[in-house]
Write an enzyme that holds these catalytic residues in place. Structure first.
Site, PDB file in Angstrom:
ATOM      1  N   SER A 128      43.754  36.482  39.821  1.00  0.00           N
ATOM      2  CA  SER A 128      42.678  35.932  39.253  1.00  0.00           C
ATOM      3  C   SER A 128      42.165  36.421  37.619  1.00  0.00           C
ATOM      4  O   SER A 128      42.099  37.588  37.612  1.00  0.00           O
ATOM      5  CB  SER A 128      41.184  36.016  40.022  1.00  0.00           C
ATOM      6  OG  SER A 128      40.117  36.002  39.500  1.00  0.00           O
ATOM      7  N   GLU A 130      39.305  37.347  37.223  1.00  0.00           N
ATOM      8  CA  GLU A 130      38.247  38.345  37.621  1.00  0.00           C
ATOM      9  C   GLU A 130      38.876  39.594  37.456  1.00  0.00           C
ATOM     10  O   GLU A 130      38.201  40.769  37.004  1.00  0.00           O
ATOM     11  CB  GLU A 130      37.841  38.048  39.087  1.00  0.00           C
ATOM     12  CG  GLU A 130      36.677  37.082  39.102  1.00  0.00           C
ATOM     13  CD  GLU A 130      35.515  37.605  38.845  1.00  0.00           C
ATOM     14  OE1 GLU A 130      34.724  36.754  38.105  1.00  0.00           O
ATOM     15  OE2 GLU A 130      34.948  38.895  38.966  1.00  0.00           O
ATOM     16  N   TYR A 152      36.499  42.354  45.288  1.00  0.00           N
ATOM     17  CA  TYR A 152      37.343  41.192  45.145  1.00  0.00           C
ATOM     18  C   TYR A 152      38.321  41.488  44.121  1.00  0.00           C
ATOM     19  O   TYR A 152      39.781  41.131  44.292  1.00  0.00           O
ATOM     20  CB  TYR A 152      36.536  39.841  45.070  1.00  0.00           C
ATOM     21  CG  TYR A 152      37.582  38.800  44.441  1.00  0.00           C
ATOM     22  CD1 TYR A 152      38.059  37.873  45.586  1.00  0.00           C
ATOM     23  CD2 TYR A 152      37.632  38.357  43.253  1.00  0.00           C
ATOM     24  CE1 TYR A 152      38.855  36.880  44.981  1.00  0.00           C
ATOM     25  CE2 TYR A 152      38.393  37.366  42.888  1.00  0.00           C
ATOM     26  CZ  TYR A 152      38.874  36.612  43.714  1.00  0.00           C
ATOM     27  OH  TYR A 152      39.693  35.386  43.529  1.00  0.00           O
TER      28      TYR A 152
HETATM   29  P1  NAP Z   1      38.582  29.140  48.919  1.00  0.00           P
HETATM   30  O1  NAP Z   1      38.140  27.556  48.482  1.00  0.00           O
HETATM   31  O2  NAP Z   1      37.520  29.990  49.024  1.00  0.00           O
HETATM   32  O3  NAP Z   1      39.883  29.001  49.738  1.00  0.00           O
HETATM   33  C1  NAP Z   1      40.186  30.132  50.456  1.00  0.00           C
HETATM   34  C2  NAP Z   1      41.218  29.841  51.589  1.00  0.00           C
HETATM   35  O4  NAP Z   1      41.512  31.151  52.127  1.00  0.00           O
HETATM   36  C3  NAP Z   1      40.410  28.814  52.489  1.00  0.00           C
HETATM   37  O5  NAP Z   1      41.511  28.013  53.152  1.00  0.00           O
HETATM   38  C4  NAP Z   1      40.081  30.139  53.736  1.00  0.00           C
HETATM   39  O6  NAP Z   1      39.949  29.518  55.050  1.00  0.00           O
HETATM   40  C5  NAP Z   1      41.530  30.832  53.395  1.00  0.00           C
HETATM   41  N1  NAP Z   1      41.139  32.264  54.099  1.00  0.00           N
HETATM   42  C6  NAP Z   1      40.016  33.241  53.853  1.00  0.00           C
HETATM   43  N2  NAP Z   1      40.453  34.096  54.482  1.00  0.00           N
HETATM   44  C7  NAP Z   1      41.697  33.954  55.303  1.00  0.00           C
HETATM   45  C8  NAP Z   1      42.332  34.937  56.195  1.00  0.00           C
HETATM   46  N3  NAP Z   1      41.790  36.109  56.503  1.00  0.00           N
HETATM   47  N4  NAP Z   1      43.516  34.318  56.597  1.00  0.00           N
HETATM   48  C9  NAP Z   1      43.785  33.307  56.316  1.00  0.00           C
HETATM   49  N5  NAP Z   1      43.305  32.290  55.631  1.00  0.00           N
HETATM   50  C10 NAP Z   1      42.134  32.792  54.923  1.00  0.00           C
HETATM   51  O7  NAP Z   1      39.374  29.488  47.376  1.00  0.00           O
HETATM   52  P2  NAP Z   1      40.084  28.377  46.300  1.00  0.00           P
HETATM   53  O8  NAP Z   1      39.127  28.408  45.225  1.00  0.00           O
HETATM   54  O9  NAP Z   1      40.897  27.415  46.814  1.00  0.00           O
HETATM   55  O10 NAP Z   1      41.095  29.579  45.612  1.00  0.00           O
HETATM   56  C11 NAP Z   1      42.425  29.806  46.000  1.00  0.00           C
HETATM   57  C12 NAP Z   1      42.988  31.135  45.666  1.00  0.00           C
HETATM   58  O11 NAP Z   1      42.729  31.258  44.257  1.00  0.00           O
HETATM   59  C13 NAP Z   1      42.155  32.260  46.091  1.00  0.00           C
HETATM   60  O12 NAP Z   1      42.995  33.383  46.388  1.00  0.00           O
HETATM   61  C14 NAP Z   1      41.235  32.547  45.123  1.00  0.00           C
HETATM   62  O13 NAP Z   1      40.882  34.119  45.158  1.00  0.00           O
HETATM   63  C15 NAP Z   1      42.086  32.538  43.765  1.00  0.00           C
HETATM   64  N6  NAP Z   1      41.552  32.212  42.685  1.00  0.00           N
HETATM   65  C16 NAP Z   1      40.403  31.148  42.573  1.00  0.00           C
HETATM   66  C17 NAP Z   1      40.057  30.696  41.227  1.00  0.00           C
HETATM   67  C18 NAP Z   1      38.999  29.500  41.305  1.00  0.00           C
HETATM   68  O14 NAP Z   1      38.392  29.453  40.337  1.00  0.00           O
HETATM   69  N7  NAP Z   1      39.075  28.584  42.324  1.00  0.00           N
HETATM   70  C19 NAP Z   1      40.606  31.529  40.238  1.00  0.00           C
HETATM   71  C20 NAP Z   1      41.399  32.532  40.257  1.00  0.00           C
HETATM   72  C21 NAP Z   1      41.991  32.740  41.374  1.00  0.00           C
HETATM   73  P3  NAP Z   1      38.635  28.966  55.674  1.00  0.00           P
HETATM   74  O15 NAP Z   1      38.749  27.374  55.064  1.00  0.00           O
HETATM   75  O16 NAP Z   1      38.745  29.117  57.116  1.00  0.00           O
HETATM   76  O17 NAP Z   1      37.519  29.779  54.918  1.00  0.00           O
HETATM   77  O1  G4F Z   2      30.790  30.423  40.753  1.00  0.00           O
HETATM   78  P1  G4F Z   2      31.076  32.013  40.620  1.00  0.00           P
HETATM   79  O2  G4F Z   2      30.437  32.449  42.031  1.00  0.00           O
HETATM   80  O3  G4F Z   2      32.452  32.497  40.317  1.00  0.00           O
HETATM   81  P2  G4F Z   2      33.151  33.737  39.742  1.00  0.00           P
HETATM   82  O4  G4F Z   2      32.340  35.126  40.289  1.00  0.00           O
HETATM   83  O5  G4F Z   2      33.542  33.668  38.473  1.00  0.00           O
HETATM   84  O6  G4F Z   2      34.417  33.722  40.699  1.00  0.00           O
HETATM   85  C1  G4F Z   2      35.373  32.554  40.774  1.00  0.00           C
HETATM   86  O7  G4F Z   2      36.223  32.500  39.741  1.00  0.00           O
HETATM   87  C2  G4F Z   2      37.290  33.638  39.765  1.00  0.00           C
HETATM   88  C3  G4F Z   2      38.129  33.633  38.654  1.00  0.00           C
HETATM   89  O8  G4F Z   2      37.672  33.994  37.451  1.00  0.00           O
HETATM   90  C4  G4F Z   2      37.763  33.530  40.983  1.00  0.00           C
HETATM   91  F1  G4F Z   2      38.831  34.620  41.018  1.00  0.00           F
HETATM   92  C5  G4F Z   2      36.716  33.712  42.329  1.00  0.00           C
HETATM   93  O9  G4F Z   2      37.541  33.467  43.501  1.00  0.00           O
HETATM   94  C6  G4F Z   2      35.939  32.612  42.183  1.00  0.00           C
HETATM   95  O10 G4F Z   2      36.430  31.346  42.327  1.00  0.00           O
HETATM   96  O11 G4F Z   2      30.069  32.516  39.637  1.00  0.00           O
HETATM   97  C7  G4F Z   2      30.235  32.384  38.174  1.00  0.00           C
HETATM   98  C8  G4F Z   2      28.968  32.961  37.450  1.00  0.00           C
HETATM   99  C9  G4F Z   2      29.077  34.622  37.682  1.00  0.00           C
HETATM  100  O12 G4F Z   2      28.701  35.271  36.491  1.00  0.00           O
HETATM  101  C10 G4F Z   2      27.779  34.699  38.718  1.00  0.00           C
HETATM  102  O13 G4F Z   2      27.201  35.878  38.633  1.00  0.00           O
HETATM  103  O14 G4F Z   2      27.937  32.407  37.607  1.00  0.00           O
HETATM  104  C11 G4F Z   2      26.768  33.390  37.732  1.00  0.00           C
HETATM  105  N1  G4F Z   2      25.874  32.868  38.600  1.00  0.00           N
HETATM  106  C12 G4F Z   2      24.522  32.654  38.205  1.00  0.00           C
HETATM  107  N2  G4F Z   2      23.974  32.174  39.622  1.00  0.00           N
HETATM  108  C13 G4F Z   2      26.114  32.647  40.135  1.00  0.00           C
HETATM  109  C14 G4F Z   2      24.816  32.062  40.552  1.00  0.00           C
HETATM  110  N3  G4F Z   2      27.215  32.401  40.857  1.00  0.00           N
HETATM  111  C15 G4F Z   2      26.870  32.046  42.176  1.00  0.00           C
HETATM  112  N4  G4F Z   2      27.949  31.868  42.983  1.00  0.00           N
HETATM  113  N5  G4F Z   2      25.628  31.563  42.722  1.00  0.00           N
HETATM  114  C16 G4F Z   2      24.601  31.760  41.956  1.00  0.00           C
HETATM  115  O15 G4F Z   2      23.356  31.319  42.329  1.00  0.00           O
END
Ligand code: NAP
Ligand code: G4F
Length: 342
Positions: A128, A130, A152
């Protein structure tokens, strides 16, 4: 080809399994046992592919190394995609030990299972942006340094580094996809983009008054999840495993996202947003901007969806959902619980 996906019920799990199933893969995924059914995103895929024996689901958990190892031995997948995580950054401050356990033990358990297997699968780790910490406004690539700012992000650094260690020590095919934020109509509703587009739909239908947010000055490089899963797959088709960044190269603030989303329904965001301390984090990643030129050059990957198109796609889907909710509310079949959304 057989793929094994952890996190199949999540946003990326849905898009990746759809992409692989449409390519003809047999897809095996793990879901967690839950008291209520947690497969809503992949239900359409289950309906289409389970009965024709292309999609297989198992109860497991990243914390259960023995279950993961026996599934891998039984299935013998060609490719393993480790997408599961407690993926919410703010929640990782509230549940730091659990987030760390899942983020670290999951990856090493899968890598160990692969190392001891007779036919080692290729391994994809969901790294990520992050991990970079976003301390300045520089464009970040796979050589940029990690300055993690949350439990995280620290757990993601571990999983990233251990994948590299197994690749270098045992010659495993392990790749790290360092993905910048990617969103979609399947995005979890507590992430900021979806929280906003859900609110826009409901406000436009007159069933929500305000949306409460935290740091709206934060800047992210937001792309479309559907584009990014193709990049994950491309990483797994290379001759040599490596790490790649996927990003759009465009940065926008949460404020800009608000403006674009409310513009879709001709409303002024400033009339509907309130700022609440409870949405701020103990430590904030202020600015993330990615440089995906290596992925473009080596994988031939580039994002297809623009920021404007992404926001439009999400608002359109959430307008449809809000219209359905309005009917249910009017008939007193549901209660509005969204005003207190976390
Ligand atoms: P997500 O929608 O939160 O999905 C997370 C998945 O992990 C869900 O299927 C969840 O199951 C499962 N999970 C959580 N804890 C688990 C456990 N203990 N054992 C087995 N499964 C578990 O996340 P996403 O946005 O699809 O992201 C996919 C991956 O990419 C994650 O690892 C995230 O950290 C990483 N990532 C995401 C982004 C982004 O912007 N989306 C960017 C960079 C990296 P449930 O449905 O049961 O909760
Ligand atoms: O949407 P966010 O919660 O995503 P964040 O923290 O960037 O993390 C996501 O992207 C990562 C990749 O860089 C992944 F690895 C991670 O698993 C996840 O998918 O927040 C985005 C920004 C943050 O700066 C947060 O402080 O939005 C700001 N924010 C402002 N108000 C908020 C809110 N975020 C959330 N979730 N909720 C709010 O009310």
């Amino acid at each position: 080809m057989k793929a094994f996906i952890t996190g199949i019920s999540g946003q990326d799990g849905y898009y990746l399994s759809k992409f692989l199933l449409e390519k003809g893969y047999e897809v095996h995924g793990i879901i967690r046992r839950s008291s209520s059914i947690n497969t809503s995103r992949i239900d359409p895929l289950i309906a289409e592919y389970e009965k024709i024996e292309k999609l297989f689901l198992y109860h497991s958990d990243l914390l259960d190394a023995s279950s993961l190892s026996s599934l891998i031995n039984k299935i013998e997948p060609d490719e393993i995609y480790n997408l599961a995580a407690q993926s919410h950054v703010k929640v990782s401050f509230e549940n730091p030990i659990y987030t760390t356990q899942v983020g670290t033990l999951g990856s090493i358990s899968l890598l160990e299972a692969i190392r001891h297997s007779e036919n080692p699968s290729k391994f994809y780790q969901a790294s990520s942006s992050e991990m970079f910490g976003g301390v300045d406004n520089k464009s970040l690539n796979d050589e940029s340094i990690f300055i993690p700012k949350s439990p995280y992000a620290v757990s993601k650094v571990f999983a990233h580094q251990i994948t590299t260690v197994y690749r270098e020590s045992y010659g495993l095919y392990g790749v790290n996809g360092i993905l910048f934020n990617h969103e979609s109509p399947k995005r979890g509703e507590t992430f900021v983009t979806r929280k906003i587009t859900r609110a826009v739909g409901r406000i436009s239908e007159g069933i929500q008054e305000k949306v409460s947010l935290g740091n709206i000055e934060a800047i992210r490089d937001w792309g479309f999840a559907g584009d990014y899963v193709e990049g994950m797959w491309m990483m797994m088709q290379q001759d040599t495993p490596d790490d790649w960044v996927l990003a759009t190269g465009e940065a926008h603030s949460v404020k800009e996202f608000l403006e674009e989303a409310f513009n879709q329904v001709n409303l002024n965001w400033e009339d509907y947003v309130e700022i609440s301390e409870r949405h701020f984090r103990p430590n904030e990643v202020e600015h993330l901007l990615g440089d995906a030129s290596k992925a473009k050059k080596e994988l031939g990957w580039s994002p297809k969806t623009t920021f404007k198109d992404l926001v439009k796609m999400m608002v359109e889907e959430d307008l449809k959902l809000a219209k359905q909710e309005k009917v249910l509310l009017d008939n007193q079949l549901i209660k509005p619980t969204w005003e207190n959304s976390i």
